[in-house]
Design a protein around this motif. Structure first.
Motif, PDB file in Angstrom:
ATOM      1  N   MET A 136       0.724  -1.300  -0.188  1.00  0.00           N
ATOM      2  CA  MET A 136       0.008   0.197  -0.018  1.00  0.00           C
ATOM      3  C   MET A 136       0.921   1.148  -0.150  1.00  0.00           C
ATOM      4  O   MET A 136       1.908   1.189   0.499  1.00  0.00           O
ATOM      5  CB  MET A 136      -0.821  -0.058   1.256  1.00  0.00           C
ATOM      6  N   PRO A 137       0.504   2.260  -0.587  1.00  0.00           N
ATOM      7  CA  PRO A 137       1.212   3.542  -0.583  1.00  0.00           C
ATOM      8  C   PRO A 137       1.679   3.930   0.946  1.00  0.00           C
ATOM      9  O   PRO A 137       0.635   3.804   1.649  1.00  0.00           O
ATOM     10  CB  PRO A 137       0.390   4.699  -1.217  1.00  0.00           C
ATOM     11  N   SER A 138       2.798   4.470   1.016  1.00  0.00           N
ATOM     12  CA  SER A 138       3.209   4.831   2.255  1.00  0.00           C
ATOM     13  C   SER A 138       4.010   6.128   2.328  1.00  0.00           C
ATOM     14  O   SER A 138       4.736   6.514   1.109  1.00  0.00           O
ATOM     15  CB  SER A 138       3.913   3.626   2.860  1.00  0.00           C
ATOM     16  N   LYS A 139       3.730   7.161   3.261  1.00  0.00           N
ATOM     17  CA  LYS A 139       4.561   8.262   3.501  1.00  0.00           C
ATOM     18  C   LYS A 139       5.750   8.120   4.284  1.00  0.00           C
ATOM     19  O   LYS A 139       6.694   8.974   4.538  1.00  0.00           O
ATOM     20  CB  LYS A 139       3.815   9.264   4.005  1.00  0.00           C
ATOM     21  N   LEU A 140       5.926   6.801   4.701  1.00  0.00           N
ATOM     22  CA  LEU A 140       7.142   6.596   5.622  1.00  0.00           C
ATOM     23  C   LEU A 140       8.137   5.698   4.589  1.00  0.00           C
ATOM     24  O   LEU A 140       7.945   4.962   4.216  1.00  0.00           O
ATOM     25  CB  LEU A 140       6.719   5.654   7.031  1.00  0.00           C
TER      26      LEU A 140
END
Length: 222
Positions: A136-140
């Protein structure tokens, strides 16, 4: 007495499974016999059969019977692996084996997954693989959650190695030719492989070496 050939096959498989102590497979057979058209129960049956060690000659007739709409089949498997934290859903992982990799990658994208790494893997006596790692897309930068891996035979484009992890936590990571490479740990690891093999591991090392990376343009994942 059952006259439907698929029901006869399921009844025979159920009886054999009980005799050999393959109780999850026997239970999956009984559940499907009672609900013959249910997609999830068909996925359960094929996943349980692979986990019990049945080989292609036993599974292929059921693949042909139930996966006439391979896109819908893959969509449901990936929905099960992404819409809730089903760390136990080994059957949905195994049920994707034998499907077309291009269709599987498209289904994964519809499920909200994105490729974060693509690598090459050799096999001893079979054609090499490409393996796409998706999450899943992650900002981390150092965490990838709900990780699915799809590995396909480079000659047939058939899925032969599928996995699911709750998460990958990178200890060190860099970007090589558009793919993440590095070392870290993975949690709640499930893996199934053709012609046979199923693994579970609550936590283990996760490693993608830079030299394994395949440029996206050199793959059907492009």
């Amino acid at each position: 007495m059952a006259t439907d050939p698929i029901e006869r096959k399921l009844l025979k498989l159920q009886a054999t499974s009980l005799e050999k102590g393959r109780f999850p497979l026997a239970a999956a057979c009984g559940d499907l016999i009672a609900h013959r058209d249910d997609l999830d129960r068909r996925i359960n049956l094929l996943g349980a059969a692979h986990e019990a060690g049945l080989l292609r000659n036993s599974l292929a007739p059921l693949w042909t019977e139930w996966r006439t709409d391979e896109t819908a089949w893959l969509d449901r498997c990936l929905a099960r692996l992404t819409t809730s934290d089903r760390d136990h859903d080994h059957w949905a992982v195994a049920a994707m084996l034998g499907c077309n990799a291009k269709l599987a990658l498209q289904a994964a994208q519809r499920a909200g997954l994105e490729i974060f790494s693509l690598r090459h893997a050799e096999r001893f006596d079979k054609p090499a693989l490409h393996i796409a790692s998706l999450s899943m897309p992650s900002k981390l930068d150092r965490i990838r959650a709900c990780v699915v891996e799809l590995g396909w035979d480079l000659k047939t484009h058939e899925l032969v190695d599928c996995a699911r992890m709750r998460a990958v936590l990178w200890d060190s990571v860099s970007v090589v030719s558009g793919s993440e490479a590095g070392t870290g740990t993975m949690s709640c690891f499930l893996r199934s492989q053709l012609p046979y093999g199923s693994w579970r591991n609550p936590q283990d090392l996760f490693e993608l070496k830079a030299e394994w990376v395949v440029p996206r343009a050199a793959s059907i994942a492009a």
